[in-house]
Write a protein that holds these residues in place. Structure first.
Motif: not given
Length: 320
Positions: A57, A61, A228, A232
């Motif tokens: 993840l 990003e 994050l 997210t």
């Protein structure tokens, strides 16, 4: 530990989103009686997957990949059976992280036949996680060995102060890894060897090595939503796969579904995000409940973790 016949244990309990308890107990090797200590390292087995999901993840990003772009467009998979070659082209990172690809858990060198149309059902798959690791390795130009591990350390382990957590073999692991133990309590191995993991490959699904206090830093990051964006984290921790009533995990454990990396048990009051790890002679477990600001991490060097968790639940309340 005595009731469950567990030789060695590393355990961390998180309360109010902070490390409240950590102990390293028992034996690294039941024959030599070498003790476990605070530096001892265990195999995380499938506790690798949530850490890798968090890393993936981060790659989303920073623009390395898109969650819903077919992985085929980044890197065609060379091992798909002819009858599945069209359907597999719809597999995305989101499907990998929520186990909706239809890939088997492990292909074992055989051509991959999809069990269902991707995105329509659940099938736990380490094989799919490794495909996503290969995609990231190609996108970053680092492959699936030391350089990918170094990238994960830079993006995940170092910011979270997980100093000795690694997906590949290194000198610290060689000095501090405990022995696994078989069903009879006999020591098995404490390093890469013939017929198993070679120590050089970054196995996104299984090769993480760590201990409870370091892994607890990752769980605390989940609770505090560190590293994050809020959006997210919302995506990571929401339910992506809802289990059918006949799902064995729902029937046997009470799991209700899967997010992006963690399994879930949902109740009207709270959601437990959890994952087990099982390399047979090593087993591990981690869970957290955001509504309770609580978490648990357990690493063992045997295959008898479930009785231990059952006993622990009698003291602390449901942990699994």
């Amino acid at each position: 530990m005595k009731r469950a016949e567990i030789p060695g244990l590393s355990i961390a309990i998180i309360n109010d989103n902070e490390l409240a308890y950590h102990e390293a107990l028992g034996l690294s090797n039941a024959e030599t009686r070498e003790p476990v200590d605070s530096r001892s390292i265990f195999e995380g087995a499938s506790l690798s997957k949530p850490v890798f999901a968090y890393f993936a993840l981060k790659m989303v990003e920073d623009g390395t990949l898109e969650l819903d772009k077919p992985l085929y467009e980044y890197l065609p998979h060379p091992g798909i059976a002819p009858e599945s070659r069209e359907e597999y082209k719809s597999v995305t990172a989101r499907m990998v992280l929520s186990h909706q690809t239809g890939f088997p858990n492990h292909a074992k060198g055989q051509a991959i036949n999809l069990a269902f149309k991707p995105g329509t059902d659940f099938l736990y798959s380490g094989e799919a996680y490794q495909y996503l690791a290969a995609v990231i390795g190609v996108q970053k130009g680092v492959g699936t060995g030391d350089a990918l591990n170094a990238l994960l350390k830079k993006e995940v382990a170092e910011p979270l102060l997980m100093e000795h957590t690694s997906f590949v073999w290194d000198d610290y692991l060689a000095a501090h890894k405990v022995y696994g133990h078989d069903e009879d309590g006999k020591p098995t191995q404490n390093r890469p060897g013939p017929g198993g993991w070679n120590g050089k490959t970054f196995n996104a699904f299984s090769s993480l090595h760590s201990e409870a206090s370091e892994y607890a830093k990752f769980i605390i990051a989940m609770l505090n939503r560190e590293g994050l964006s809020d959006a997210t984290f919302e995506d990571m921790l929401k339910e992506h796969t809802h289990f059918k009533d006949d799902n064995p995990l729902k029937q046997e454990i009470g799991q209700t579904g899967w997010g992006l990396g963690f399994a879930q048990k949902r109740t009207p009051e709270w959601t437990m995000h959890l994952h087990t790890g099982n390399n047979h002679d090593f087993q591990s477990y981690a869970m957290f409940i955001p509504e309770k600001r609580y978490g648990l991490v357990v690493f063992t060097n045997s295959g008898k973790m479930v009785p231990f968790l059952e006993n622990l639940s009698k003291i602390l309340g449901p942990q699994f």
